[in-house]
Write a protein that holds these residues in place. Structure first.
Motif, short mmCIF file in Angstrom:
data_model
loop_
_atom_site.label_atom_id
_atom_site.label_comp_id
_atom_site.label_asym_id
_atom_site.label_seq_id
_atom_site.Cartn_x
_atom_site.Cartn_y
_atom_site.Cartn_z
N SER A 125 1.12 -1.33 0.10
CA SER A 125 -0.32 -0.04 0.03
C SER A 125 0.87 1.52 0.20
CB SER A 125 -0.70 0.14 1.52
OG SER A 125 -0.18 0.17 2.43
N PHE A 126 0.19 2.41 -0.31
CA PHE A 126 0.90 3.48 -0.42
C PHE A 126 1.71 4.33 1.00
CE2 PHE A 126 0.59 8.33 -0.13
CZ PHE A 126 2.01 8.77 -1.18
N ALA A 127 0.59 3.49 1.50
CA ALA A 127 0.63 4.16 2.92
C ALA A 127 2.35 3.40 3.64
CB ALA A 127 -0.12 4.05 4.07
N MET A 128 1.83 2.18 3.70
CA MET A 128 3.07 1.62 3.77
C MET A 128 4.49 2.03 2.92
SD MET A 128 4.55 -1.05 5.91
CE MET A 128 2.37 -2.17 6.49
N ALA A 129 4.72 1.93 2.07
CA ALA A 129 5.66 2.97 1.30
C ALA A 129 6.44 3.75 2.20
CB ALA A 129 5.61 2.59 -0.94
N GLN A 130 5.52 4.34 2.21
CA GLN A 130 5.55 5.55 2.41
C GLN A 130 6.04 5.32 4.09
OE1 GLN A 130 5.92 7.22 0.37
NE2 GLN A 130 4.87 9.19 0.61
N LEU A 131 5.56 4.86 4.73
CA LEU A 131 6.32 4.63 6.26
C LEU A 131 8.20 3.57 5.59
CD1 LEU A 131 5.83 3.59 9.13
CD2 LEU A 131 4.84 1.38 8.66
#
Length: 169
Positions: A3-9
């Motif tokens: 997910s985008f949120a996971m990649a950003q994390l």
């Protein structure tokens, strides 16, 4: 598959000099201020909770701005649901999924398996390579910061932001 949120994390771990992924993920939007994120650190003797401030680099601030349209209405920046952060069990799964994609091929070879903890260790080693003192690196990553002086005299964690930012830069 990530997910985008996971990649950003994962990017945020790097952009903050190797803060613990679990701590970054569990902090709500309100913990992220202009220049630092206030993390709750329960590591060490007795698991006593204490504040640890991780400075926000320009890249970290950009990550938060990029997340705003996707998770700004959620309680946590790194989330898929409006009321809870990403699950810590999902970090290793995301790494494994990413390693199975073509994004994990560099110069024709597949990148070796790694874990979120390896990012933190690699950043510590990068600081060592660039001559950052062990003390400054440890302070940035909240390693073993105990003792009488730090407990009784240097006990305002927010005052350490400038020196941590210098280390991270």
């Amino acid at each position: 598959g990530v997910s985008f949120a996971m990649a950003q994390l994962f990017r945020m771990v790097i952009a903050t000099g190797g803060q613990r992924i679990e701590q970054l993920a569990r902090e709500p939007w309100t913990s992220y201020k202009d220049d630092a994120v206030c993390l709750i650190d329960a590591k060490g003797k007795g698991g006593i909770k204490r504040q640890h401030f991780g400075p926000l680099s320009n890249r970290a601030k950009a990550i938060l701005r990029e997340l705003k349209p996707f998770t700004g209405q959620h309680s946590h920046p790194f989330s898929m649901a409006s009321d809870k952060p990403l699950s810590s069990e999902a970090f290793s799964k995301a790494t494994r999924r990413w390693l199975e994609t073509d994004h994990a091929i560099l110069n024709g070879e597949r990148i070796q398996h790694f874990t979120p903890r390896d990012l933190r260790r690699s950043l510590t080693q990068l600081m060592q390579t660039h001559g950052i003192s062990n003390g400054a690196s440890d302070e940035l990553q909240s390693h073993g910061l105990g003792g009488v002086v730090s407990e009784h005299y240097r006990n305002n964690p927010e005052l350490s932001i400038p020196s941590k930012k210098k280390t991270m830069d």
